[in-house]
Design a protein around this motif. Structure first.
Motif, PDB file in Angstrom:
ATOM      1  N   SER A 186       0.700  -1.295  -0.020  1.00 24.57           N
ATOM      2  CA  SER A 186       0.006   0.053   0.063  1.00 24.57           C
ATOM      3  C   SER A 186       0.736   1.308   0.004  1.00 24.57           C
ATOM      4  O   SER A 186       0.519   2.305  -0.406  1.00 24.57           O
ATOM      5  CB  SER A 186      -0.972  -0.086   1.175  1.00 24.57           C
ATOM      6  OG  SER A 186      -1.747  -0.974   0.988  1.00 24.57           O
ATOM      7  N   TYR A 187       2.165   1.251   0.524  1.00 23.96           N
ATOM      8  CA  TYR A 187       2.994   2.346   0.282  1.00 23.96           C
ATOM      9  C   TYR A 187       3.315   2.617  -1.038  1.00 23.96           C
ATOM     10  O   TYR A 187       3.332   3.885  -1.177  1.00 23.96           O
ATOM     11  CB  TYR A 187       4.232   1.892   1.184  1.00 23.96           C
ATOM     12  CG  TYR A 187       4.216   1.818   2.852  1.00 23.96           C
ATOM     13  CD1 TYR A 187       3.312   2.781   3.577  1.00 23.96           C
ATOM     14  CD2 TYR A 187       4.777   0.834   3.551  1.00 23.96           C
ATOM     15  CE1 TYR A 187       3.294   2.577   4.804  1.00 23.96           C
ATOM     16  CE2 TYR A 187       4.647   0.727   4.732  1.00 23.96           C
ATOM     17  CZ  TYR A 187       3.807   1.747   5.623  1.00 23.96           C
ATOM     18  OH  TYR A 187       3.606   1.524   7.097  1.00 23.96           O
ATOM     19  N   HIS A 190       0.528   4.785  -2.871  1.00 20.90           N
ATOM     20  CA  HIS A 190       0.289   6.145  -2.557  1.00 20.90           C
ATOM     21  C   HIS A 190       1.338   6.945  -2.895  1.00 20.90           C
ATOM     22  O   HIS A 190       1.289   8.177  -3.042  1.00 20.90           O
ATOM     23  CB  HIS A 190       0.146   6.207  -1.103  1.00 20.90           C
ATOM     24  CG  HIS A 190      -1.348   5.621  -0.454  1.00 20.90           C
ATOM     25  ND1 HIS A 190      -2.236   5.952  -0.948  1.00 20.90           N
ATOM     26  CD2 HIS A 190      -1.223   4.393   0.459  1.00 20.90           C
ATOM     27  CE1 HIS A 190      -3.266   5.056  -0.379  1.00 20.90           C
ATOM     28  NE2 HIS A 190      -2.743   4.228   0.442  1.00 20.90           N
ATOM     29  N   LYS A 191       2.757   6.204  -2.980  1.00 19.60           N
ATOM     30  CA  LYS A 191       3.798   7.270  -3.032  1.00 19.60           C
ATOM     31  C   LYS A 191       4.522   7.058  -4.558  1.00 19.60           C
ATOM     32  O   LYS A 191       5.402   7.973  -4.941  1.00 19.60           O
ATOM     33  CB  LYS A 191       4.898   7.018  -2.098  1.00 19.60           C
ATOM     34  CG  LYS A 191       4.230   7.355  -0.815  1.00 19.60           C
ATOM     35  CD  LYS A 191       5.174   7.212   0.484  1.00 19.60           C
ATOM     36  CE  LYS A 191       4.968   7.397   1.808  1.00 19.60           C
ATOM     37  NZ  LYS A 191       5.730   7.406   2.739  1.00 19.60           N
ATOM     38  N   SER A 222      -7.235   1.252  -2.456  1.00 19.54           N
ATOM     39  CA  SER A 222      -6.789   1.612  -3.800  1.00 19.54           C
ATOM     40  C   SER A 222      -5.675   0.529  -4.448  1.00 19.54           C
ATOM     41  O   SER A 222      -5.846   0.500  -5.603  1.00 19.54           O
ATOM     42  CB  SER A 222      -6.084   2.969  -3.595  1.00 19.54           C
ATOM     43  OG  SER A 222      -5.127   2.765  -2.483  1.00 19.54           O
ATOM     44  N   GLU A 357     -10.720   8.776  -4.002  1.00 17.14           N
ATOM     45  CA  GLU A 357     -10.472   9.561  -3.001  1.00 17.14           C
ATOM     46  C   GLU A 357     -11.249   9.435  -1.592  1.00 17.14           C
ATOM     47  O   GLU A 357     -11.000   9.381  -0.596  1.00 17.14           O
ATOM     48  CB  GLU A 357     -10.518  11.072  -3.322  1.00 17.14           C
ATOM     49  CG  GLU A 357     -10.243  11.993  -2.150  1.00 17.14           C
ATOM     50  CD  GLU A 357     -10.309  13.571  -2.673  1.00 17.14           C
ATOM     51  OE1 GLU A 357     -10.132  14.497  -1.818  1.00 17.14           O
ATOM     52  OE2 GLU A 357     -10.373  13.924  -3.569  1.00 17.14           O
ATOM     53  N   GLY A 360     -10.378   5.866  -0.025  1.00 16.76           N
ATOM     54  CA  GLY A 360      -9.130   5.909   0.258  1.00 16.76           C
ATOM     55  C   GLY A 360      -9.337   6.756   1.707  1.00 16.76           C
ATOM     56  O   GLY A 360      -8.077   6.938   2.243  1.00 16.76           O
TER      57      GLY A 360
END
Length: 404
Positions: A186-187, A190-191, A222, A357, A360
């Motif tokens: 999941s990191y 998002h990044k 997501s 959005e 999440g």
């Protein structure tokens, strides 16, 4: 100032010096590559066997879940899928994945994706026991004299290449593919979602070739949404495995037997946060410190309210009206399961970006195994009932009342 003869001599000598240095660096690179492959082969044989740092009084055994993960980590020789294991933050999925990886051992590599992606190369190298990279003399020299220096190849890409080679060695010996577990992906979404795409594509190709099997462990939301939308999803094993909250019985046993809390208080704590182990631990810690239940409850609901505010789901917020409608549908008296099909949830949004959005924001949760949307947690549901007037829903039938 150098004389003409000195300058001429330096020019004649420089190419030779550079050539010798380059040869040494090429030799170093070859030796390092062979050394890393040898390390990886040894690591794969015994498995990464990640550490499980959790005390006995906090650990809740879930043997059925562990056994199911272990089945995934022990594919047969013709297995041709990669896997996705989902679970909300705080369900214990990382602990369970580590336990299963350690118990299977042989043929399982566990990679813990760091929150700070600048450490991704290091995490990957550590998982497969790579020797750390050293900058060569030539590399330093070329950086000084070349303005168009090509960026170095990612350590992750080199690790994947070596991993494919090691997988061939492993399969030839054991007649089954090896497994790599990517935890906390999941990191990435998002990044740096492109890294997730690369890993997914590689997982798909490796499954096609039956070289090795990838297992992605992530929070619901997501990540599965993105992965399902790509062509590489064709090789994902469905339905996706989901790790949910503890059952009521498991939660009660944890609070009564491990935390030594009275049953009358345990029922109130469970009604507040449900079977989310990380929240159960938090409220148990606070309660055992002598805090009154109403104080514990207020702290939990205040935290949820901040999440609603950040998500723009409170009055005057960007998504308040649509959120109120979704909440109304989830709590409809005819909706006993408090679930919405993803298609019904999707109807509330005219753009995918808005859907992602809201999804999440940690208020709602998408469950790929059933393709439905629910409240993200019991504490979110409890907050809605406690503030029924804000969301135009019936008063709570699960409202928590202090018992003297």
């Amino acid at each position: 100032m150098l004389g003409e003869n000195s300058t001429t001599a330096w020019r004649k000598k420089a190419p030779t010096d550079l050539s010798n240095t380059v040869n040494r660096d090429v030799l170093y690179a070859c030796c390092r590559s062979l050394y890393n492959e040898n390390l990886l082969n040894k690591t794969v044989e015994k498995g990464t066997q990640p550490k499980i740092d959790i005390s006995n009084d906090e650990f809740v055994s879930r043997p059925q879940v562990v056994e199911r993960i272990k089945e995934i980590l022990q594919p047969h020789k013709n297995h041709s899928y990669y896997h996705l294991i989902c679970g909300e933050h705080g369900t214990g999925k990382t602990t369970l994945a580590r336990i299963a990886s350690s118990e299977v051992g042989c043929g399982v590599i566990y990679v813990d994706i760091p929150a700070d992606l600048s450490g991704l190369d290091k995490a990957f190298g550590k998982a497969i026991n790579f020797a750390s990279e050293k900058i060569s003399i030539t590399g330093q020299w070329l950086r000084k004299i070349k303005s168009d220096d090509t960026p170095k190849i990612s350590e992750c890409a080199k690790a994947l290449k070596t991993f494919r080679h090691a997988s061939e060695v492993y399969k030839a010996k054991h007649d089954k593919p090896m497994v790599i577990v990517y935890d906390n992906v999941s990191y990435l979404v998002h990044k740096n979602p492109k890294i997730l795409d690369i890993l997914q594509d590689d997982a798909k190709h490796s499954a096609d070739d039956r070289k090795y099997i990838a297992v992605f462990v992530c929070s619901e939301g997501s990540v599965p949404q993105r992965m399902e939308s790509r062509s590489a999803w064709s090789r994902a094993k469905t339905p996706v495995m989901e790790i949910g909250d503890l059952s009521k019985e498991e939660s009660m046993e944890y609070l009564i037997k491990k935390r030594k809390i009275k049953e009358v208080d345990v029922k109130k704590l469970f009604d507040l946060v449900g079977g989310r182990i990380i929240e159960l631990k938090t409220v148990a810690d606070d309660f055992l410190k002598g805090q009154e239940f109403e104080v514990v409850k207020k702290q939990v609901l205040n935290k949820v309210e901040k999440t609603f505010r950040s998500a723009e789901l409170l009055p005057n917020g960007l998504y308040y009206e649509v959120g109120k409608s979704i909440i109304g549908d989830l709590l409809n008296s005819n909706n006993k399961s408090n679930e919405l099909s993803f298609l019904d949830f999707n109807k509330y949004f005219d753009k995918t970006e808005k859907l992602n959005e809201v999804l999440g924001s940690n208020i709602f949760s998408y469950h790929p195994e059933k393709n439905v949307v629910t409240f993200q947690s019991q504490s979110v549901k409890c907050y809605v009932h406690e503030n029924a007037d804000i969301f135009s829903v019936p008063g709570s039938h699960i409202k928590i009342i202090e018992v003297n």
